[in-house]
Design an enzyme around this catalytic site. Structure first.
Site, short mmCIF file in Angstrom:
data_model
loop_
_atom_site.label_atom_id
_atom_site.label_comp_id
_atom_site.label_asym_id
_atom_site.label_seq_id
_atom_site.Cartn_x
_atom_site.Cartn_y
_atom_site.Cartn_z
N CYS A 1 1.04 -0.88 -0.56
CA CYS A 1 0.62 -0.01 -0.25
C CYS A 1 0.50 1.47 0.20
O CYS A 1 1.75 1.34 -0.44
CB CYS A 1 -0.78 -0.11 1.51
SG CYS A 1 -0.60 -0.36 3.10
N CYS B 1 -2.19 0.44 7.55
CA CYS B 1 -3.21 0.18 7.70
C CYS B 1 -3.56 -0.56 6.57
O CYS B 1 -3.43 -1.84 7.24
CB CYS B 1 -3.94 1.35 7.00
SG CYS B 1 -3.94 2.91 8.36
N ARG B 2 -3.68 -0.37 5.68
CA ARG B 2 -3.97 -1.64 4.45
C ARG B 2 -2.80 -3.11 4.40
O ARG B 2 -3.62 -3.61 4.65
CB ARG B 2 -4.96 -0.77 3.03
CG ARG B 2 -6.11 -0.06 3.46
CD ARG B 2 -5.53 1.00 1.97
NE ARG B 2 -4.74 2.10 2.07
CZ ARG B 2 -4.67 2.62 0.83
NH1 ARG B 2 -4.93 2.50 -0.19
NH2 ARG B 2 -3.54 2.85 0.15
N SER B 3 -1.89 -2.25 3.78
CA SER B 3 -0.78 -3.57 3.61
C SER B 3 -0.81 -4.68 5.58
O SER B 3 -0.78 -5.97 4.88
CB SER B 3 -0.29 -3.93 2.66
OG SER B 3 1.33 -2.82 3.64
N ASN C 1 2.23 1.50 4.50
CA ASN C 1 2.90 0.45 5.26
C ASN C 1 2.19 0.63 6.60
O ASN C 1 2.98 -0.69 7.32
CB ASN C 1 3.68 -0.03 4.71
CG ASN C 1 4.35 -1.43 5.07
OD1 ASN C 1 5.30 -1.94 6.05
ND2 ASN C 1 3.47 -2.94 5.43
N ASP D 1 -8.38 4.41 1.43
CA ASP D 1 -7.12 4.09 2.34
C ASP D 1 -7.99 4.63 3.58
O ASP D 1 -8.71 5.68 3.50
CB ASP D 1 -6.36 5.65 1.76
CG ASP D 1 -5.24 5.29 2.70
OD1 ASP D 1 -4.78 4.96 3.97
OD2 ASP D 1 -4.36 6.36 2.70
P1 4NP Z 1 -1.46 2.96 3.92
O1 4NP Z 1 -2.19 4.29 4.90
O2 4NP Z 1 -1.35 3.09 2.97
O3 4NP Z 1 -3.01 1.93 4.29
O4 4NP Z 1 -0.96 2.18 5.10
C1 4NP Z 1 -1.76 4.67 4.96
C2 4NP Z 1 -1.23 5.34 6.36
C3 4NP Z 1 -0.35 6.69 6.10
C4 4NP Z 1 -0.42 7.91 4.93
C5 4NP Z 1 -0.85 7.30 3.76
C6 4NP Z 1 -1.70 6.11 3.81
N1 4NP Z 1 0.62 9.12 5.52
O5 4NP Z 1 -0.09 9.40 4.44
O6 4NP Z 1 0.76 9.34 6.55
#
Ligand code: 4NP
Length: 161
Positions: free
Chosen positions: A12, A17-19, A15, A128
């Site tokens: 993702c 939340c989703r992945s 790294n 997201d």
């Molecule tokens: P992820 O979510 O891609 O599912 O881990 C996010 C977590 C943090 C950020 C963006 C997406 N960020 O911009 O910090």
């Protein structure tokens, strides 16, 4: 000579939340099938925003409420991952674009979209949840649970496990 393991990487942006949740759900499903020792399962982000961090506290809490314990240190996707993993599974189309920018010359590895296994939202992005509302985390859990059921079945068939 032991049997080589099937290597699966979830990707993702952050790294956190989703992945890492996808990694945890995939691990749980293959454990339940008695296939855990046949796999190497990992996750990473295309960004460098959260290197070394554990998953987002909201993701950890929601996963636990659904019976999935997460333990992952954030890391960034690298060119080497193209060669190291059999399956590279991206959470959304922007992740695919970011991965494609790093494709090594000569590599023909297919980047899979997580929801290519979700009949309830075929090829849509996994949303997201980071900047969203609290119930966004349960929505992501349900999407990943459905998608990964399909992915595990696909891999088990393709690899003859
Ligand atoms: P992820 O979510 O891609 O599912 O881990 C996010 C977590 C943090 C950020 C963006 C997406 N960020 O911009 O910090």
């Amino acid at each position: 000579m032991g049997m080589s393991k099937v290597k699966v990487l979830f990707v993702c942006l952050g790294n956190i939340c989703r992945s890492p949740l996808a990694e945890g759900i995939f691990k749980k499903k293959v454990e339940e099938k008695g296939l855990a020792d046949r796999f190497v399962i990992d996750s990473c982000g295309t960004s460098n925003y959260h290197i070394g961090e554990q998953p987002d506290r909201r993701t950890i809490k929601n996963a636990l409420a659904n019976g999935v314990r997460l333990n992952h240190q954030g890391r960034q996707f690298t060119v080497q991952d193209f060669n190291d993993f059999d399956y590279i599974v991206a959470m959304d189309s922007s992740n695919v674009q970011n991965i494609e920018k790093l494709r090594p010359v000569g590599s023909d590895k297919q980047i899979m979209l997580m929801r290519s296994f979700d009949e309830a939202g075929l090829n849509k992005d996994v949303p997201d949840p980071y900047y969203g509302v609290e119930n966004g985390f349960q929505e992501v859990f349900d999407i990943l649970d459905r998608s990964i059921e399909g992915l595990v079945n696909h891999v088990v068939l393709e690899k003859g496990l």
